[in-house]
Design a protein around this motif. Structure first.
Motif, PDB file in Angstrom:
ATOM      1  N   LEU A 156      35.225   0.642  39.087  1.00 11.68           N
ATOM      2  CA  LEU A 156      35.789  -0.711  39.101  1.00 11.68           C
ATOM      3  C   LEU A 156      34.692  -1.762  38.970  1.00 11.68           C
ATOM      4  O   LEU A 156      34.819  -2.719  38.196  1.00 11.68           O
ATOM      5  N   ASP A 157      33.595  -1.591  39.690  1.00  3.45           N
ATOM      6  CA  ASP A 157      32.481  -2.542  39.587  1.00  3.45           C
ATOM      7  C   ASP A 157      31.933  -2.603  38.163  1.00  3.45           C
ATOM      8  O   ASP A 157      31.605  -3.679  37.657  1.00  3.45           O
ATOM      9  N   ASN A 158      31.844  -1.443  37.497  1.00  2.00           N
ATOM     10  CA  ASN A 158      31.365  -1.428  36.107  1.00  2.00           C
ATOM     11  C   ASN A 158      32.318  -2.168  35.182  1.00  2.00           C
ATOM     12  O   ASN A 158      31.874  -2.880  34.276  1.00  2.00           O
ATOM     13  N   ARG A 159      33.609  -2.023  35.383  1.00  2.00           N
ATOM     14  CA  ARG A 159      34.588  -2.760  34.573  1.00  2.00           C
ATOM     15  C   ARG A 159      34.423  -4.264  34.761  1.00  2.00           C
ATOM     16  O   ARG A 159      34.454  -5.032  33.805  1.00  2.00           O
ATOM     17  N   ILE A 160      34.269  -4.666  36.004  1.00  2.00           N
ATOM     18  CA  ILE A 160      34.133  -6.094  36.303  1.00  2.00           C
ATOM     19  C   ILE A 160      32.850  -6.643  35.682  1.00  2.00           C
ATOM     20  O   ILE A 160      32.861  -7.710  35.055  1.00  2.00           O
ATOM     21  N   LYS A 161      31.740  -5.923  35.824  1.00  2.00           N
ATOM     22  CA  LYS A 161      30.461  -6.360  35.231  1.00  2.00           C
ATOM     23  C   LYS A 161      30.557  -6.440  33.710  1.00  2.00           C
ATOM     24  O   LYS A 161      30.026  -7.367  33.097  1.00  2.00           O
ATOM     25  N   TYR A 162      31.234  -5.474  33.103  1.00  2.00           N
ATOM     26  CA  TYR A 162      31.394  -5.467  31.647  1.00  2.00           C
ATOM     27  C   TYR A 162      32.169  -6.712  31.202  1.00  2.00           C
ATOM     28  O   TYR A 162      31.774  -7.391  30.259  1.00  2.00           O
ATOM     29  N   LEU A 163      33.248  -7.002  31.885  1.00  2.00           N
ATOM     30  CA  LEU A 163      34.043  -8.187  31.531  1.00  2.00           C
ATOM     31  C   LEU A 163      33.263  -9.471  31.738  1.00  2.00           C
ATOM     32  O   LEU A 163      33.347 -10.389  30.926  1.00  2.00           O
ATOM     33  N   GLN A 164      32.490  -9.539  32.809  1.00  2.00           N
ATOM     34  CA  GLN A 164      31.694 -10.745  33.061  1.00  2.00           C
ATOM     35  C   GLN A 164      30.653 -10.939  31.964  1.00  2.00           C
ATOM     36  O   GLN A 164      30.410 -12.056  31.531  1.00  2.00           O
TER      37      GLN A 164
END
Length: 176
Positions: A156-164
């Motif tokens: 989940l953290d990787n998804r959020i970082k990717y979107l940011q």
């Protein structure tokens, strides 16, 4: 086990919440209550742990069921799914048993320092503050829940970082 309780009719989970622990009555007719283990205090709430977790999820715009479905979609976990109450503040929790069980407690992943085998197929959880609890759950089950929560948190953290990273220039509603 717990001293100097503060009694609250309702409670909001925060990043300082270490565990949401079921407190079973001494008789079958007594209501189930919850001990909220905070870094600095312990609070008794007359609701089940799972209801408190559901309320916290709703406070952050979802529900427990929605968070569980999100976990399933992100990493395929369907039973005893760890959840993110609020990923921005690092509030990831896992259930000790099925959330539909009255015996279910919830543990905050980021507050755990160590877990140890305890007597009678139980598990001792040592928190970073030095507080300890004993769960009536096997050591293997708790270790599995910690590892599953870590995997979910990573994905989940990787998804959020990717979107940011991808949306630095994009804004849904630009300022006038």
């Amino acid at each position: 086990m717990f001293n100097d309780y503060l009694f609250y009719p309702a409670y909001e989970i925060t990043p300082l919440t270490m565990a949401v622990l079921v407190q079973r009555g001494k008789t079958k007719t007594e209501k189930v209550s919850t001990c909220i283990l905070e870094e600095q205090e312990e609070i008794i709430v007359e609701q089940t742990p799972t209801k408190i977790i559901d309320y916290a999820c709703k406070f952050f715009g979802s529900s427990l069921k929605g968070r569980q479905e999100g976990t399933r979609d992100i990493c395929g976990i369907t039973h005893k799914a760890p959840i993110s109450i609020d990923p921005a503040s690092g509030m990831y929790f896992f259930p000790t048993t099925s959330p539909s069980s009255e015996k279910c407690s919830w543990i905050a992943h980021s507050h755990i320092d160590q877990v140890n085998k305890a007597a009678n197929q139980c598990t001792e959880v040592l928190f970073k503050t030095g507080k300890k609890i004993v769960l009536e759950v096997s050591f293997g089950s708790v270790l599995n829940q910690i590892q599953r929560t870590a995997q979910f948190r990573y994905l989940l953290d990787n998804r959020i970082k990717y979107l940011q990273k991808q949306t630095v220039e994009m804004v849904a509603e630009p300022y006038a």
